[in-house]
Design an enzyme around this catalytic site. Structure first.
Site, mmCIF file in Angstrom:
data_model
loop_
_atom_site.group_PDB
_atom_site.id
_atom_site.type_symbol
_atom_site.label_atom_id
_atom_site.label_comp_id
_atom_site.label_asym_id
_atom_site.label_seq_id
_atom_site.Cartn_x
_atom_site.Cartn_y
_atom_site.Cartn_z
ATOM 1 N N ASP A 1 7.073 -29.835 -16.418
ATOM 2 C CA ASP A 1 5.845 -30.578 -16.092
ATOM 3 C C ASP A 1 4.730 -30.203 -17.066
ATOM 4 O O ASP A 1 4.020 -31.056 -17.601
ATOM 5 C CB ASP A 1 5.428 -30.352 -14.622
ATOM 6 C CG ASP A 1 5.492 -28.897 -14.192
ATOM 7 O OD1 ASP A 1 5.997 -28.043 -14.959
ATOM 8 O OD2 ASP A 1 5.034 -28.595 -13.072
ATOM 9 N N ASP B 1 11.397 -39.694 -24.823
ATOM 10 C CA ASP B 1 10.646 -40.962 -24.782
ATOM 11 C C ASP B 1 9.154 -40.691 -24.959
ATOM 12 O O ASP B 1 8.451 -41.417 -25.675
ATOM 13 C CB ASP B 1 10.853 -41.684 -23.435
ATOM 14 C CG ASP B 1 12.000 -42.692 -23.481
ATOM 15 O OD1 ASP B 1 12.975 -42.434 -24.208
ATOM 16 O OD2 ASP B 1 11.922 -43.721 -22.783
ATOM 17 N N ASP C 1 15.827 -36.480 -21.802
ATOM 18 C CA ASP C 1 15.744 -37.942 -21.766
ATOM 19 C C ASP C 1 14.270 -38.355 -21.629
ATOM 20 O O ASP C 1 13.767 -39.210 -22.371
ATOM 21 C CB ASP C 1 16.574 -38.458 -20.580
ATOM 22 C CG ASP C 1 16.691 -39.967 -20.553
ATOM 23 O OD1 ASP C 1 16.459 -40.609 -21.597
ATOM 24 O OD2 ASP C 1 17.006 -40.513 -19.484
ATOM 25 N N TYR D 1 23.269 -36.099 -14.891
ATOM 26 C CA TYR D 1 23.836 -37.356 -15.379
ATOM 27 C C TYR D 1 25.368 -37.313 -15.331
ATOM 28 O O TYR D 1 26.029 -38.344 -15.343
ATOM 29 C CB TYR D 1 23.380 -37.665 -16.806
ATOM 30 C CG TYR D 1 21.920 -38.063 -16.943
ATOM 31 C CD1 TYR D 1 21.005 -37.797 -15.943
ATOM 32 C CD2 TYR D 1 21.466 -38.716 -18.076
ATOM 33 C CE1 TYR D 1 19.669 -38.158 -16.069
ATOM 34 C CE2 TYR D 1 20.126 -39.086 -18.211
ATOM 35 C CZ TYR D 1 19.233 -38.798 -17.203
ATOM 36 O OH TYR D 1 17.918 -39.159 -17.340
ATOM 37 N N LYS E 1 12.796 -25.579 -15.640
ATOM 38 C CA LYS E 1 11.994 -25.565 -14.411
ATOM 39 C C LYS E 1 12.490 -24.382 -13.588
ATOM 40 O O LYS E 1 12.921 -24.525 -12.446
ATOM 41 C CB LYS E 1 12.167 -26.910 -13.680
ATOM 42 C CG LYS E 1 11.261 -27.125 -12.479
ATOM 43 C CD LYS E 1 9.813 -27.353 -12.818
ATOM 44 C CE LYS E 1 8.983 -27.420 -11.546
ATOM 45 N NZ LYS E 1 7.539 -27.560 -11.781
#
Ligand code: IPM
Ligand code: MN
Length: 357
Positions: free
Chosen positions: A224, A252, A248, A143, A192
């Site tokens: 994942d 959610d 992020d 980001y 990851k």
């Protein structure tokens, strides 16, 4: 008796209406405990684009920097959706996080006992409750990394660089361990590292910092797998630490476990006591101005401000308790409504919370 200066970036969509209710609640708490909160309203997001031609005017940054803390509503909307990346309302958020050095984003996802029906999982998945704190790195990763366009033999391409330094990982990891220490002493690192070099540095740094926290149980998940485990065994999580983009997405997901994203507050912190407090939800332009938005996420963000920036633990708890009482009494906004409950608008929900303070 203390005085606090608060910068308010109400923003767009439902931002201003939920912020108005938050301020009513804060003022009531201030009255009750003898504190005075002074608010300075500044523009950020789409409304700043309309008025000043840019999402984050320097004046807004200056006022926020000079304040004791920042309250933010929400930014963005359809109207500004076709603007180029660096002119979009979201730049206000990213820019403020960067300018104020707010690298640690705390997103608690707690399933209220009274809202168990609103959780979309089968009851047996959440019978042991959900109480997760997502600690998201907020000023690094792709980001904030280099971005651009270039020509390749496959035609035009675009890139966003995912980069993390040891220092950046160290400080967010320490924040997460400190929080875990005050909770159930269980930290889950999400990365990851089977694929990404940035995650390999992330993982080795987390392991290094962990040596200072032998009292906290540490485990690791690939992102994942973490997204799957959050659904399958949400009750087994305590604190999660992860990078900007993974946090992020996972926050959610975690928010939905609580029934509605309209319930979730957040705190963004840096080195000092200055923080920025905002609901996890967005500007929801489709319901703006209709007095149906849920103000609870924003009101709970105000409670986090009292706790994390001002050190007012009791005052913060009064707000949390008032919200719990109102939910227990069966009051709901539309997003968390279920059969037999009493449906309230945004203002009426705040009225009910005020009555409990
Ligand atoms: C959030 C939002 C922001 C983010 C956007 C609006 C820039 O999704 O706070 O989670 O990605 O951080
Ligand atoms: Mn988000």
């Amino acid at each position: 008796m203390s005085n606090f200066n608060i910068a308010v970036v109400a923003g767009d969509g439902i931002g201003p209406e939920v912020m108005e209710q938050n301020i009513r609640v804060l003022d009531k708490v201030g009255q009750k405990f003898g504190h005075s909160f002074k608010y300075e309203y500044v523009k950020g997001g789409g409304c700043a684009i309309d008025e000043f031609g840019e999402p984050l005017p320097q004046h807004t940054i200056d006022v926020c920097k000079a304040s004791d803390s920042v309250l933010l509503g929400a930014v963005g909307g359809w109207k500004w959706d076709t603007l180029p990346g660096d002119k979009r309302p979201e730049r206000a958020l990213l820019g403020l996080r960067g300018a104020l050095g707010l690298y640690a984003n705390l997103r608690p996802a707690t399933l209220h006992e009274a809202l168990k029906d609103a959780c979309p999982l089968k009851p047996e998945f959440v019978q042991d409750g959900v109480d997760i704190m997502v600690v998201r790195e907020l000023t690094g990763g792709m980001y904030f990394g280099e971005k651009g366009r270039k020509q390749t033999d496959m035609g035009e391409a675009a890139y966003d660089v995912e980069q993390y330094s040891v220092k950046e990982v160290e400080r967010i990891t320490r924040t997460a361990f400190e929080i875990a220490r005050k909770r159930k002493k269980h930290l889950t690192n999400v990365d990851k590292q089977n694929v990404l070099e940035s995650s390999r540095l992330w993982r080795s740094t987390v392991l290094e910092v962990a040596k200072d926290y032998p009292d906290v149980e540490l485990d690791h998940l690939y992102v994942d797998n973490a997204s799957m485990q959050l659904i399958m065994r949400p009750s087994t999580f305590d604190v999660i630490v992860t990078g900007n983009i993974f946090g992020d997405i996972l926050s959610d997901e975690a928010s939905q476990l609580t029934g509605s994203i309209g319930m979730l507050p957040s705190a963004s912190l840096g080195e000092g006591s200055l923080g920025m407090y905002e609901p996890v939800h967005g500007s929801a332009p489709d319901i703006a101005g209709k007095n149906i938005a849920n103000p609870i996420a924003t009101i709970l963000s105000g409670a986090m401000m009292l706790k994390y920036s001002f050190g007012l633990q009791d005052e913060s708890k009064v707000i949390e308790d008032a919200v719990a009482k109102v939910l227990n009494a069966g009051y709901r906004t539309g997003d968390i409504m279920s059969e037999g409950m009493k449906k309230l608008g945004c203002v009426e929900m705040a009225d009910a919370i005020l009555a409990e303070i």
